[in-house]
Enzyme design. Sequence first.
Site, mmCIF file in Angstrom:
data_model
loop_
_atom_site.group_PDB
_atom_site.id
_atom_site.type_symbol
_atom_site.label_atom_id
_atom_site.label_comp_id
_atom_site.label_asym_id
_atom_site.label_seq_id
_atom_site.Cartn_x
_atom_site.Cartn_y
_atom_site.Cartn_z
ATOM 1 N N THR A 119 51.156 43.594 40.803
ATOM 2 C CA THR A 119 50.113 41.972 41.288
ATOM 3 C C THR A 119 50.334 41.783 42.822
ATOM 4 O O THR A 119 51.320 42.359 43.369
ATOM 5 C CB THR A 119 51.892 40.347 41.176
ATOM 6 N N GLY A 120 49.119 41.786 42.953
ATOM 7 C CA GLY A 120 48.816 42.150 44.203
ATOM 8 C C GLY A 120 48.163 39.870 44.821
ATOM 9 O O GLY A 120 48.266 39.018 43.337
ATOM 10 N N GLY A 121 47.667 39.400 45.787
ATOM 11 C CA GLY A 121 47.226 38.471 46.006
ATOM 12 C C GLY A 121 46.714 37.734 45.772
ATOM 13 O O GLY A 121 45.868 36.524 45.228
ATOM 14 N N GLN A 151 46.607 40.740 38.905
ATOM 15 C CA GLN A 151 47.201 41.124 38.254
ATOM 16 C C GLN A 151 46.817 42.589 37.356
ATOM 17 O O GLN A 151 46.101 42.304 37.325
ATOM 18 C CB GLN A 151 48.450 40.328 37.032
ATOM 19 N N VAL A 152 47.544 43.540 37.641
ATOM 20 C CA VAL A 152 47.018 44.832 36.524
ATOM 21 C C VAL A 152 48.043 44.604 35.827
ATOM 22 O O VAL A 152 49.328 45.433 36.232
ATOM 23 C CB VAL A 152 47.018 45.793 37.796
ATOM 24 N N LYS A 195 42.953 44.486 34.178
ATOM 25 C CA LYS A 195 43.195 43.495 36.098
ATOM 26 C C LYS A 195 42.284 42.318 36.026
ATOM 27 O O LYS A 195 41.496 42.108 35.032
ATOM 28 C CB LYS A 195 42.265 43.806 37.177
ATOM 29 N N ASP A 236 37.220 48.151 51.363
ATOM 30 C CA ASP A 236 38.965 48.236 51.096
ATOM 31 C C ASP A 236 38.765 50.079 50.908
ATOM 32 O O ASP A 236 40.062 50.141 50.182
ATOM 33 C CB ASP A 236 39.373 48.130 50.211
#
Length: 486
Positions: free
Chosen positions: A45-47, A50-51, A66, A162
């Site tokens: 879980t990122g900002g 979700q994966v 994703k 990134d």
Amino acid sequence: MRPAAGIRELTCRAVLGECPGMHDVWPDADVLLASRYRLITLLETGGMAQVWRATDELLDRPVAVKLPAGDTRAAHLAWREARLAARLSHPGIAAVHDYREAVRPDGSIAPFVVMELLSGETVAARLCDAGGPMPWGEAVSIAAAVAEALAAAHAAGVVHRDIKPGNVMLCPGGVKLLDFGISAAAGEPDDDETGASFGTPAYAAPERLDGKPAEPATDLYGLGVLLFEMVSGDPPYDVNTWEELAAAQAHGPTPLPATLPVRLRELITRCLDDNPARRPTAAQARRVLTRLVPSAPARLTIPLPKPPPTGHAKVLPAAPRTGSPVIRRVAVGVALAVTAVAFVAVINAVGGPDDSESAQPVLPTSPAVSPSSVLTEATPPPAPPQPTVTTSAPTTAAALTVEAALTRVQATVEAGEESGEIRPDVALDFKNLLRLIDPDADAGLNEKVDQLLRKVRQRQNEGNITDTRASLLRERLNDLRSASTP
């Protein structure tokens, strides 16, 4: 009792496969997306997303799904990620399989990207587990694979934007570059005024904060930060916010360990240059890194050149023992002398642990035969000296290497920009196209030269480049084409 999967799907939205009301939390395990992808386990879980580990029930294979979180912009980024990543087909880049849309319980649309499911650990996890830097040889091997993947992405006109340890995964089969969530097409204007797509402060290239168009050099800055952190344990600016980054940049980056090879330190410094034009291309970085790869490369998905020779001479079948003992001893002495010279040459080319180039060679001598006896007993009388004829031939384009010719074109563009003969945005467009040319690859070079020649003519007609600079650029580009012709 829970209904069977077929009945459950019929009671849900038939096309999108969502079933509002079945779960208090959405998404949740066992949810079926688009009547095809069943969520299994939340992996990350990122900002912004979700994966999930999921199953493609149509093809019966495991996949990663994703699901972007947040507003419409997150949905737009998911669509962009799928479109840009779908251009790429490379063993060092995680593959994108599909892009679909699901319906949340509140009726809103949730786009999602279906990707290759990978096993392994990220470089970030490796550094965390180690509690410090990794051996520089392993770092160079990983960075070489990342540079190869970036060269492929840039050739397809995609800028990742990134590059960081969390987006590089070490898999059993090799290194994989992940997450094209904030990627962009090369030359695309940066219209993000919110900073949501700027990435993580410690890994953001300076030009991203200036709102400049996407360019491959941004990824080379990220590669430099990645290498810096792998060999030192921390990024050059170990910060968490944009304010902290601005304050840290005023004092300069943390010094690199002095024990690293000189060529590696030089490459990292070039990648971290504030001026994107002075950074190497991905192809150039790959060449430097592959020459530094130790004899046992780690976790690579690309075939790398063989490591430099270790100085061991190839063993040939023994020749029949003919001739006098003196001649045989002389032959052995000559072989030893040649082997010693070759060994010293290799040592000077490869360098020791500190990559020093100041050491003087020390030639071993053989007790069986001295250099003087080799000359007197084995060398025939020298031929009479021939008169030296000095010719002065002009340097032509055919004498140029592709890399040298490409460098001349780049220098011509930069000089034109500095003198005001080329408008800055036009110069940036030229430089982005030039960075997509790999001097080691013949395929497509003539097409790229033709494209640049057309652009020169078009920009000249528009008045965005002077006639003098346009004429010089055409000459340099024709030299580049000639250098690529055998």
